[in-house]
Design an enzyme around this catalytic site. Structure first.
Site, PDB file in Angstrom:
ATOM      1  N   TYR A 140       0.847  -1.197   0.000  1.00  0.00           N
ATOM      2  CA  TYR A 140       0.000   0.000   0.000  1.00  0.00           C
ATOM      3  C   TYR A 140       0.876   1.239   0.000  1.00  0.00           C
ATOM      4  O   TYR A 140       2.042   1.202   0.366  1.00  0.00           O
ATOM      5  CB  TYR A 140      -0.938   0.009   1.213  1.00  0.00           C
ATOM      6  CG  TYR A 140      -0.227  -0.072   2.547  1.00  0.00           C
ATOM      7  CD1 TYR A 140       0.177   1.080   3.222  1.00  0.00           C
ATOM      8  CD2 TYR A 140       0.045  -1.321   3.138  1.00  0.00           C
ATOM      9  CE1 TYR A 140       0.835   1.004   4.438  1.00  0.00           C
ATOM     10  CE2 TYR A 140       0.708  -1.397   4.358  1.00  0.00           C
ATOM     11  CZ  TYR A 140       1.099  -0.234   4.998  1.00  0.00           C
ATOM     12  OH  TYR A 140       1.748  -0.308   6.197  1.00  0.00           O
ATOM     13  N   GLY A 178       9.843  -0.453  10.464  1.00  0.00           N
ATOM     14  CA  GLY A 178       8.681   0.297   9.997  1.00  0.00           C
ATOM     15  C   GLY A 178       7.559   0.492  10.997  1.00  0.00           C
ATOM     16  O   GLY A 178       6.455   0.889  10.609  1.00  0.00           O
ATOM     17  N   HIS A 203       1.561   6.960  14.811  1.00  0.00           N
ATOM     18  CA  HIS A 203       1.117   7.942  13.818  1.00  0.00           C
ATOM     19  C   HIS A 203      -0.395   8.110  13.864  1.00  0.00           C
ATOM     20  O   HIS A 203      -1.135   7.254  14.378  1.00  0.00           O
ATOM     21  CB  HIS A 203       1.563   7.546  12.401  1.00  0.00           C
ATOM     22  CG  HIS A 203       0.935   6.299  11.865  1.00  0.00           C
ATOM     23  ND1 HIS A 203      -0.312   6.286  11.287  1.00  0.00           N
ATOM     24  CD2 HIS A 203       1.394   5.017  11.809  1.00  0.00           C
ATOM     25  CE1 HIS A 203      -0.604   5.059  10.888  1.00  0.00           C
ATOM     26  NE2 HIS A 203       0.416   4.275  11.210  1.00  0.00           N
ATOM     27  N   CYS A 209       1.917  -0.719  13.504  1.00  0.00           N
ATOM     28  CA  CYS A 209       2.100   0.607  14.095  1.00  0.00           C
ATOM     29  C   CYS A 209       1.152   0.835  15.261  1.00  0.00           C
ATOM     30  O   CYS A 209       0.204   0.085  15.488  1.00  0.00           O
ATOM     31  CB  CYS A 209       1.871   1.681  13.033  1.00  0.00           C
ATOM     32  SG  CYS A 209       3.140   1.697  11.741  1.00  0.00           S
ATOM     33  N   ASN A 252      -1.572   3.109  16.127  1.00  0.00           N
ATOM     34  CA  ASN A 252      -2.512   4.064  15.525  1.00  0.00           C
ATOM     35  C   ASN A 252      -3.179   4.909  16.598  1.00  0.00           C
ATOM     36  O   ASN A 252      -3.646   4.383  17.626  1.00  0.00           O
ATOM     37  CB  ASN A 252      -3.613   3.335  14.752  1.00  0.00           C
ATOM     38  CG  ASN A 252      -3.139   2.778  13.406  1.00  0.00           C
ATOM     39  OD1 ASN A 252      -3.931   2.223  12.668  1.00  0.00           O
ATOM     40  ND2 ASN A 252      -1.861   2.917  13.098  1.00  0.00           N
TER      41      ASN A 252
END
Length: 429
Positions: free
Chosen positions: A312, A326, A330, A348, A350
């Site tokens: 993506y 990675g 965020h 991640c 979120n």
């Protein structure tokens, strides 16, 4: 540089008074030999030898091609006070300081290539009689093969309490040269805090304190690599000094069980934030991580890594890197409905747009985040994982034996304020 045993001060003064009394007695007594020698005349043979002795082993007298990093190494016997003086060809004194063991003296910066110098070491015993040793030598010409030294941080940066000090070298440092290099890598912190250097690879060494840095600390670190032999005809290019500050103790703690992030500042909880972590197929890492990079706006592009079917490309706001693999904190407006209840990310942390902005405005590079209870353990080396190992394990990465600090010990060393790195993000010499 002067070293003195203050406990012998009274004894030295007493010896001085006794020497004066003997001199007066001699002045009132005629010499046995008569002749031209008047009252008080003394031959040099009548003078007792100095009690102390001193010798210089490096650099040897008249040595040529001496490395610009050379220290003055010497030995003394029965010395109550020792002074070291190094002068250049014009007679100008060179600044420096005595090593902790009292057996060598290191100039505050690399000597001039091709320059001539004279070292004088003077020792004085409890008899008050000084004795000196000298060594004149010439520094080698500037070498063609030089190793660059760089620091991740620049002067006057403010960092988080988990920030490791990171020094990189432009060439792999052979293992047999690392101890000598590490002896010339010093850290000063105010207040003083125990810490150690840890080699993570042949080209990178990091320093962390035993516990997180104390909030508000001032930290200075120095690498005296200029002119230092580093193997296979390579020498350090230059010295490096960096001064930084440590901000408030801001810690983010994420619990997969509650799907919440608790943010504390100096021990007090200041915000609780709903999060969505990595789904089962791409779980977030559990462990202690450090904010390595902050990007107000960026693009996550995973096509090369995941391929056209799973990859993506997404615009991201308020991104804070936690791993090389990675994982970021965020803003993820598309998952705000799942934040606090369900894990849907690719690994991640979120948060909402509003919470992402708040975190971005309150965090610093070097702030720690602790993630608990996920399906995957943080892999060592995937980011600044220095805090994900115990102190006992961390000290094993030092090229020098670990010596626990005394409670009253000062910082490891004092850097020379006359040498500083450029105030850039990655000062390189």
């Amino acid at each position: 540089m002067r070293v003195r045993d203050q406990r012998n001060r009274r004894r030295m003064l007493a010896a001085g008074f006794l020497a004066a009394a003997l001199a007066l007695t001699s002045a009132c007594t005629g010499g046995k030999g008569g002749g031209d020698k008047g009252p008080g005349w003394q031959d040099s043979a009548d003078q007792p030898a100095a009690k102390a002795s001193v010798s210089i082993s490096e650099p040897a007298a008249d040595a040529k091609d001496v490395p610009a990093s050379t220290a003055i190494t010497f030995a003394t016997k029965e010395a109550e006070e020792t002074t070291v003086e190094l002068t250049d060809a014009s007679g100008e004194a060179v600044k420096g300081k005595l090593a902790a063991d009292g057996l060598s003296w290191l100039p505050s910066k690399a000597l001039t290539y091709g320059g001539s110098y004279t070292a004088t070491v003077t020792a004085t015993g409890d008899d008050g009689r000084p004795v000196a040793a000298t060594s004149a030598f010439t520094v080698m010409a500037q070498p063609s093969k030089q190793v660059r030294v760089s620091s991740f941080l620049g002067d006057d940066q403010t960092v988080g309490v988990a920030m490791p000090l990171i020094v990189q070298f432009g060439r792999a440092i052979p293992e047999q040269y690392r101890a000598d290099l590490q002896r010339r890598m010093t850290v000063t912190s105010t207040p003083a805090q125990e810490g150690i250097w840890h080699w993570v690879s042949p080209t990178e060494v990091r320093y962390r304190p035993k516990e997180f840095w104390q909030a508000g600390s001032k930290v200075s670190y120095r690498v005296q690599a200029g002119g230092l032999p580093l193997g296979d005809g390579w020498y350090g290019r230059a010295d490096l000094t960096v001064d930084i500050k440590v901000g408030p103790k801001l810690v983010m703690t994420v619990d997969n069980k509650t799907k919440r992030m608790v943010v504390t500042r100096n021990g007090e909880s200041i915000k609780t934030i709903p999060v969505s972590l990595g789904k089962k197929s791409t779980p977030s890492s559990s462990g202690t991580m450090v904010v390595m990079e902050k990007l107000r706006k960026t693009v996550f592009d995973t096509y090369d890594e995941l391929g056209p079917d799973d990859g993506y490309r997404t615009k991201i706001d308020y991104a804070q890197r936690l791993t090389w693999g990675g994982e970021f904190i965020h803003a993820a407006p598309w998952s705000e409905g799942q934040q606090g209840t369900t894990n849907v990310s690719h690994g991640c942390v979120n948060v909402s747009m509003a919470n992402g902005a708040w975190l971005f405005n309150n965090t610093k590079v070097g702030d720690p985040i602790v993630v608990k209870g996920t399906e995957r353990k943080l892999q060592l080396g995937n980011g600044w994982t220095d805090w994900n190992v115990s102190w006992d394990e961390y000290v094993k990465g030092s090229a020098l034996p670990y010596e626990p600090a005394d409670d009253d010990a000062a910082a490891d060393d004092v850097t020379d304020p006359d040498v500083s790195a450029d105030a850039t993000a990655t000062p390189t010499v």
